[in-house]
Design a protein around this motif. Structure first.
Motif, mmCIF file in Angstrom:
data_model
loop_
_atom_site.group_PDB
_atom_site.id
_atom_site.type_symbol
_atom_site.label_atom_id
_atom_site.label_comp_id
_atom_site.label_asym_id
_atom_site.label_seq_id
_atom_site.Cartn_x
_atom_site.Cartn_y
_atom_site.Cartn_z
ATOM 1 N N LYS A 172 0.815 -1.217 0.000
ATOM 2 C CA LYS A 172 0.000 0.000 0.000
ATOM 3 C C LYS A 172 0.850 1.270 0.000
ATOM 4 O O LYS A 172 0.313 2.366 0.017
ATOM 5 C CB LYS A 172 -0.925 0.019 1.216
ATOM 6 C CG LYS A 172 -1.950 -1.113 1.221
ATOM 7 C CD LYS A 172 -2.831 -1.021 2.463
ATOM 8 C CE LYS A 172 -3.869 -2.138 2.472
ATOM 9 N NZ LYS A 172 -4.727 -2.074 3.693
ATOM 10 N N PHE A 173 2.184 1.109 -0.006
ATOM 11 C CA PHE A 173 3.053 2.276 0.125
ATOM 12 C C PHE A 173 2.864 3.260 -1.025
ATOM 13 O O PHE A 173 2.726 4.467 -0.809
ATOM 14 C CB PHE A 173 4.510 1.824 0.199
ATOM 15 C CG PHE A 173 5.490 2.966 0.269
ATOM 16 C CD1 PHE A 173 5.631 3.705 1.428
ATOM 17 C CD2 PHE A 173 6.264 3.309 -0.832
ATOM 18 C CE1 PHE A 173 6.531 4.758 1.497
ATOM 19 C CE2 PHE A 173 7.164 4.358 -0.777
ATOM 20 C CZ PHE A 173 7.292 5.081 0.399
ATOM 21 N N ASP A 174 2.858 2.777 -2.253
ATOM 22 C CA ASP A 174 2.747 3.673 -3.411
ATOM 23 C C ASP A 174 1.418 4.406 -3.458
ATOM 24 O O ASP A 174 1.327 5.512 -4.002
ATOM 25 C CB ASP A 174 2.953 2.885 -4.708
ATOM 26 C CG ASP A 174 4.405 2.471 -4.896
ATOM 27 O OD1 ASP A 174 5.287 3.212 -4.427
ATOM 28 O OD2 ASP A 174 4.651 1.405 -5.483
ATOM 29 N N SER A 175 0.366 3.788 -2.903
ATOM 30 C CA SER A 175 -0.950 4.439 -2.945
ATOM 31 C C SER A 175 -1.113 5.491 -1.850
ATOM 32 O O SER A 175 -2.050 6.267 -1.879
ATOM 33 C CB SER A 175 -2.059 3.385 -2.805
ATOM 34 O OG SER A 175 -1.964 2.712 -1.562
ATOM 35 N N ASN A 176 -0.192 5.506 -0.881
ATOM 36 C CA ASN A 176 -0.240 6.511 0.197
ATOM 37 C C ASN A 176 0.709 7.638 -0.171
ATOM 38 O O ASN A 176 1.872 7.654 0.216
ATOM 39 C CB ASN A 176 0.157 5.867 1.529
ATOM 40 C CG ASN A 176 -0.171 6.765 2.717
ATOM 41 O OD1 ASN A 176 -0.144 7.980 2.606
ATOM 42 N ND2 ASN A 176 -0.479 6.152 3.855
ATOM 43 N N SER A 177 0.215 8.597 -0.927
ATOM 44 C CA SER A 177 1.070 9.651 -1.472
ATOM 45 C C SER A 177 1.680 10.523 -0.371
ATOM 46 O O SER A 177 2.805 11.002 -0.510
ATOM 47 C CB SER A 177 0.273 10.531 -2.444
ATOM 48 O OG SER A 177 -0.849 11.112 -1.796
ATOM 49 N N ALA A 178 0.951 10.718 0.739
ATOM 50 C CA ALA A 178 1.470 11.575 1.815
ATOM 51 C C ALA A 178 2.708 10.951 2.448
ATOM 52 O O ALA A 178 3.714 11.621 2.668
ATOM 53 C CB ALA A 178 0.385 11.797 2.860
ATOM 54 N N LYS A 179 2.659 9.665 2.731
ATOM 55 C CA LYS A 179 3.812 9.002 3.340
ATOM 56 C C LYS A 179 4.957 8.858 2.346
ATOM 57 O O LYS A 179 6.123 8.989 2.707
ATOM 58 C CB LYS A 179 3.412 7.633 3.882
ATOM 59 C CG LYS A 179 2.576 7.696 5.140
ATOM 60 C CD LYS A 179 2.358 6.342 5.761
ATOM 61 C CE LYS A 179 1.572 6.467 7.054
ATOM 62 N NZ LYS A 179 1.371 5.150 7.707
#
Length: 204
Positions: free
Chosen positions: A68-75
């Motif tokens: 899910k890292f790529d879909s969490n633009s803020a992180k």
């Protein structure tokens, strides 16, 4: 105090750069004045915050699920972690930082206190102190209410000490929360909270 460094692989994704820089600061200033059996104190502290990494009870700086890292633009865009967290054993109050937030982080606070001894000799010490603390968040995006003002807390403590043998403490605290502790998503305001605590200590 400061935390300065770099993490190369906070995510388990070898095919892309997920490194993070660490740059966080914290500090405390204390002033004390004593006169006879009375004491007066003023304390101010700060700990830098981060828009994403919001402390011991908040959102972590990394994404626990690598998928899910790529879909969490803020992180993914947060390349510098700047939240500083005080040691949880450094207690400045009974409620706001010790219970609600878990530690001093993403905040500046000011605390004033007065200490008095009703009886003080080699065999017995009896006294009490009163303190008032105001907490102010530095990064609003890391607060539940998306606001700076966290709350105002008043703590009262009484104690009896037999030097090197016994100590009894009874303390109470009331926290009046401000907008930073309300739930921005639901519109629910934080409620006044209080605590009463007692401790008996045997020294040997």
């Amino acid at each position: 105090a400061a935390v300065v460094g770099e993490m190369k692989f906070p995510q388990g994704l070898a095919q892309e750069d997920t490194s993070r820089d660490l740059l966080a600061f914290g500090g405390v200033l204390q002033l004390e004045l004593t006169h006879g059996r009375m004491g007066f104190g003023l304390e101010s502290g700060f700990a830098t915050g981060d828009e994403i990494a919001s402390g011991p009870y908040g959102t972590p700086f990394n994404e626990p699920d690598d998928g899910k890292f790529d879909s969490n633009s803020a992180k993914a865009a947060n390349k510098t972690i700047s939240n500083f967290v005080f040691d949880r054993d450094y207690h400045v109050d009974l409620l706001l930082y010790r219970q609600v937030l878990g530690a001093v982080t993403n905040s500046t606070y000011v605390k004033a206190n007065v200490l008095g001894h009703l009886l003080q000799n080699d065999e017995l010490v009896v006294g009490g102190d009163l303190s008032v603390l105001y907490g102010h968040a530095l990064e609003t995006k890391s607060t539940p209410g998306q606001a700076n003002s966290l709350g105002l807390e008043t703590d009262l403590r009484g104690f009896v000490v037999i030097p090197e043998k016994f100590r009894a403490d009874l303390e109470a605290g009331v926290l009046v929360p401000f907008s930073g502790l309300s739930n921005y998503a639901t519109g629910v305001d934080a409620q006044i909270s209080f605590t009463v605590q007692g401790r008996l200590t045997l020294m040997f």
